[in-house]
Design a protein around this motif. Structure first.
Motif, PDB file in Angstrom:
ATOM      1  N   LEU A  88       2.186  -3.915  -9.240  1.00 13.45           N
ATOM      2  CA  LEU A  88       3.076  -3.961  -8.084  1.00 13.45           C
ATOM      3  C   LEU A  88       2.487  -3.231  -6.874  1.00 13.45           C
ATOM      4  O   LEU A  88       3.131  -3.143  -5.832  1.00 13.45           O
ATOM      5  N   ILE A  89       1.277  -2.737  -7.011  1.00 13.86           N
ATOM      6  CA  ILE A  89       0.669  -1.933  -5.942  1.00 13.86           C
ATOM      7  C   ILE A  89       0.546  -2.723  -4.647  1.00 13.86           C
ATOM      8  O   ILE A  89       0.942  -2.260  -3.566  1.00 13.86           O
ATOM      9  N   ASP A  90       0.004  -3.930  -4.736  1.00  9.57           N
ATOM     10  CA  ASP A  90      -0.211  -4.732  -3.529  1.00  9.57           C
ATOM     11  C   ASP A  90       1.110  -5.122  -2.881  1.00  9.57           C
ATOM     12  O   ASP A  90       1.223  -5.149  -1.654  1.00  9.57           O
ATOM     13  N   MET A  91       2.116  -5.422  -3.697  1.00  8.32           N
ATOM     14  CA  MET A  91       3.436  -5.774  -3.176  1.00  8.32           C
ATOM     15  C   MET A  91       4.017  -4.617  -2.365  1.00  8.32           C
ATOM     16  O   MET A  91       4.505  -4.798  -1.244  1.00  8.32           O
ATOM     17  N   GLU A  92       3.969  -3.416  -2.928  1.00 10.06           N
ATOM     18  CA  GLU A  92       4.530  -2.252  -2.243  1.00 10.06           C
ATOM     19  C   GLU A  92       3.757  -1.949  -0.968  1.00 10.06           C
ATOM     20  O   GLU A  92       4.353  -1.615   0.066  1.00 10.06           O
ATOM     21  N   ALA A  93       2.443  -2.074  -1.023  1.00  9.46           N
ATOM     22  CA  ALA A  93       1.625  -1.825   0.167  1.00  9.46           C
ATOM     23  C   ALA A  93       1.946  -2.821   1.273  1.00  9.46           C
ATOM     24  O   ALA A  93       2.053  -2.449   2.459  1.00  9.46           O
ATOM     25  N   GLU A  94       2.146  -4.087   0.911  1.00 10.19           N
ATOM     26  CA  GLU A  94       2.463  -5.099   1.921  1.00 10.19           C
ATOM     27  C   GLU A  94       3.845  -4.876   2.529  1.00 10.19           C
ATOM     28  O   GLU A  94       4.033  -5.093   3.739  1.00 10.19           O
ATOM     29  N   LEU A  95       4.794  -4.447   1.745  1.00  8.35           N
ATOM     30  CA  LEU A  95       6.118  -4.148   2.293  1.00  8.35           C
ATOM     31  C   LEU A  95       6.061  -2.923   3.215  1.00  8.35           C
ATOM     32  O   LEU A  95       6.757  -2.863   4.232  1.00  8.35           O
ATOM     33  N   ASP A  96       5.227  -1.953   2.861  1.00  9.53           N
ATOM     34  CA  ASP A  96       5.048  -0.791   3.740  1.00  9.53           C
ATOM     35  C   ASP A  96       4.398  -1.205   5.059  1.00  9.53           C
ATOM     36  O   ASP A  96       4.759  -0.706   6.136  1.00  9.53           O
ATOM     37  N   LYS A  97       3.437  -2.117   4.985  1.00 16.79           N
ATOM     38  CA  LYS A  97       2.811  -2.619   6.213  1.00 16.79           C
ATOM     39  C   LYS A  97       3.826  -3.382   7.059  1.00 16.79           C
ATOM     40  O   LYS A  97       3.838  -3.275   8.290  1.00 16.79           O
ATOM     41  N   TYR A  98       4.667  -4.159   6.392  1.00 20.70           N
ATOM     42  CA  TYR A  98       5.727  -4.887   7.096  1.00 20.70           C
ATOM     43  C   TYR A  98       6.628  -3.912   7.834  1.00 20.70           C
ATOM     44  O   TYR A  98       6.994  -4.145   9.004  1.00 20.70           O
ATOM     45  N   ALA A  99       7.000  -2.817   7.169  1.00 13.74           N
ATOM     46  CA  ALA A  99       7.870  -1.817   7.794  1.00 13.74           C
ATOM     47  C   ALA A  99       7.213  -1.219   9.033  1.00 13.74           C
ATOM     48  O   ALA A  99       7.870  -1.018  10.069  1.00 13.74           O
ATOM     49  N   MET A 100       5.905  -0.954   8.943  1.00 14.80           N
ATOM     50  CA  MET A 100       5.182  -0.385  10.085  1.00 14.80           C
ATOM     51  C   MET A 100       5.153  -1.357  11.254  1.00 14.80           C
ATOM     52  O   MET A 100       5.417  -0.983  12.404  1.00 14.80           O
ATOM     53  N   LYS A 101       4.832  -2.609  10.960  1.00 10.15           N
ATOM     54  CA  LYS A 101       4.767  -3.608  12.024  1.00 10.15           C
ATOM     55  C   LYS A 101       6.134  -3.827  12.661  1.00 10.15           C
ATOM     56  O   LYS A 101       6.259  -3.960  13.885  1.00 10.15           O
ATOM     57  N   TYR A 102       7.158  -3.862  11.836  1.00  7.10           N
ATOM     58  CA  TYR A 102       8.508  -4.096  12.340  1.00  7.10           C
ATOM     59  C   TYR A 102       8.973  -2.932  13.210  1.00  7.10           C
ATOM     60  O   TYR A 102       9.529  -3.138  14.301  1.00  7.10           O
ATOM     61  N   SER A 103       8.744  -1.691  12.761  1.00  5.55           N
ATOM     62  CA  SER A 103       9.169  -0.541  13.556  1.00  5.55           C
ATOM     63  C   SER A 103       8.443  -0.480  14.888  1.00  5.55           C
ATOM     64  O   SER A 103       9.022  -0.129  15.914  1.00  5.55           O
ATOM     65  N   SER A 104       7.164  -0.858  14.888  1.00  8.42           N
ATOM     66  CA  SER A 104       6.393  -0.885  16.137  1.00  8.42           C
ATOM     67  C   SER A 104       6.943  -1.939  17.086  1.00  8.42           C
ATOM     68  O   SER A 104       7.095  -1.699  18.290  1.00  8.42           O
ATOM     69  N   LYS A 105       7.249  -3.114  16.525  1.00  4.84           N
ATOM     70  CA  LYS A 105       7.749  -4.216  17.359  1.00  4.84           C
ATOM     71  C   LYS A 105       9.079  -3.863  18.016  1.00  4.84           C
ATOM     72  O   LYS A 105       9.238  -4.007  19.233  1.00  4.84           O
ATOM     73  N   VAL A 106      10.037  -3.379  17.224  1.00  2.00           N
ATOM     74  CA  VAL A 106      11.363  -3.124  17.789  1.00  2.00           C
ATOM     75  C   VAL A 106      11.357  -1.900  18.706  1.00  2.00           C
ATOM     76  O   VAL A 106      12.182  -1.805  19.621  1.00  2.00           O
ATOM     77  N   SER A 107      10.414  -0.977  18.500  1.00  2.00           N
ATOM     78  CA  SER A 107      10.369   0.207  19.362  1.00  2.00           C
ATOM     79  C   SER A 107       9.996  -0.163  20.792  1.00  2.00           C
ATOM     80  O   SER A 107      10.320   0.568  21.738  1.00  2.00           O
ATOM     81  N   HIS A 108       9.306  -1.311  20.951  1.00  4.62           N
ATOM     82  CA  HIS A 108       8.937  -1.761  22.288  1.00  4.62           C
ATOM     83  C   HIS A 108      10.078  -2.508  22.987  1.00  4.62           C
ATOM     84  O   HIS A 108      10.064  -2.663  24.201  1.00  4.62           O
TER      85      HIS A 108
END
Length: 344
Positions: free
Chosen positions: A279-299
């Motif tokens: 499940l390592i890759d799955m969790e890493a991809e969801l963490d990346k999604y969270a980072m991208k999403y937080s960056s997008k909405v912060s703008h």
């Protein structure tokens, strides 16, 4: 919660401070370079960066991987306390509620340490005083011998109701109660203005991502449906209560297939399958999604709580990446394995 000053003006100062703090985060291209360093070089690198004060203060007591670990924890707590110190009114309130995550994390850490019989010093050194519970308070709670004493110590905190029925033993229920308490508080703390509605969706998306990780772990382990449902948190953006009940009832192959129905499929499509070994890759991809999403909405709303939440996430991710690289080098892991765990 009512505040006298509404509108974006109340966020001008704190968001300016956060922009300055964000500019000092380690750039993503640096992490691959750090994987070519040994532990001594990594320690020297962080000792010449924003972590210098922490490394210098702790170098007399710790060395090697212990120095890195404690310097990272201390810096994280110091950074988050600074956010509280330079904010006021509504921003301060929302930052306080969001950072209660660390109070929850520390309570879990202490209870786990007690459950597994960890040495007191090890438990005390594992806490990160980045929330409302101060370091001395956490050390005091960790030193208590009985679960009842710990519950008494938490009586005048918001967390008592989540631990009041815990009598020791298995931790899943009390940890779940703490998680649900945290998200119920943060969901109820966000207002109804346009910018705040986006903040609410941000929190709801975070709940979705947490629920997805729980679903993957529990369904892969073939846990009973009722047990899985008990571990899930209501209030998500896309994964409503009906979605959660449906997903829990699906077989593992159908569960994997069902992910195509949600926007998170864009992050998961390349890393999940019926026969996924880890499940390592799955969790890493969801963490990346969270980072991208937080960056997008912060703008979208730069004078709101969103850029501050984004910074909090990015700072914690920086700490996780540094810790992973340092631990990986200490354990002689290959760069490929270390890289799989990094979120960049």
């Amino acid at each position: 919660m009512f505040f006298n000053r509404r509108g974006s003006k109340k966020y001008a100062y704190i968001t300016a401070r956060v922009r300055a703090m964000k500019s000092k985060l380690i750039q993503r291209e640096v992490f691959p370079k750090m994987m070519n360093m040994d532990l001594a070089e990594i320690t020297r690198f962080i000792g010449e960066s924003e972590y210098k004060q922490d490394v210098d203060e702790l170098a007399q007591k710790y060395s090697g991987i212990d120095l890195v670990e404690h310097a990272l924890n201390q810096n994280l707590a110091r950074t988050y306390r600074k956010l509280l110190r330079v904010s006021q009114d509504e921003p301060h309130y929302l930052i306080t509620e969001y950072l209660r995550y660390w109070d929850i994390w520390n309570i879990k850490t202490i209870l786990r340490g007690k459950y597994y019989g960890a040495p007191l010093e090890e438990i005390q050194e594992a806490v990160v005083a980045a929330g409302q519970l101060g370091y001395r308070q956490l050390v005091s709670i960790a030193s208590m011998e009985s679960i009842n004493d710990i519950k008494v110590a938490l009586e005048n905190t918001p967390y008592h109701s989540a631990v009041s029925d815990y009598q020791g033993g298995m931790l899943s229920t009390v940890e779940n109660n703490l998680d649900k308490l945290y998200y119920s508080r943060i969901l109820s703390s966000v207002g109804k203005s346009k910018g705040e509605k986006l903040s609410l969706k941000f929190i709801k998306t975070e709940i979705d991502l947490k629920n997805l990780k729980t679903l993957f772990r529990t369904k892969k382990a073939n846990l009973p449906r009722d047990e899985i449902m008990e571990l899930l948190i209501s209030g998500g953006a896309e994964l409503k209560d009906g979605d959660l009940r449906r997903l829990v009832s699906l077989s593992w192959p159908d569960f994997i297939k069902s992910m195509e129905d949600y926007s998170y499929w864009s992050a998961l499509s390349e890393v999940i399958s019926e026969d996924m070994p880890s499940l390592i890759d799955m969790e890493a991809e969801l963490d990346k999604y969270a980072m991208k999403y937080s960056s997008k909405v912060s703008h979208y709303y730069p004078l709101s709580i969103l850029p501050i939440f984004d910074y909090i996430i990015r700072k914690n991710n920086e700490i996780k990446n540094l810790r992973m690289i340092a631990r990986g080098k200490e354990s002689a892991l290959s760069n490929d394995i270390i890289k799989r765990h990094l979120v960049m």
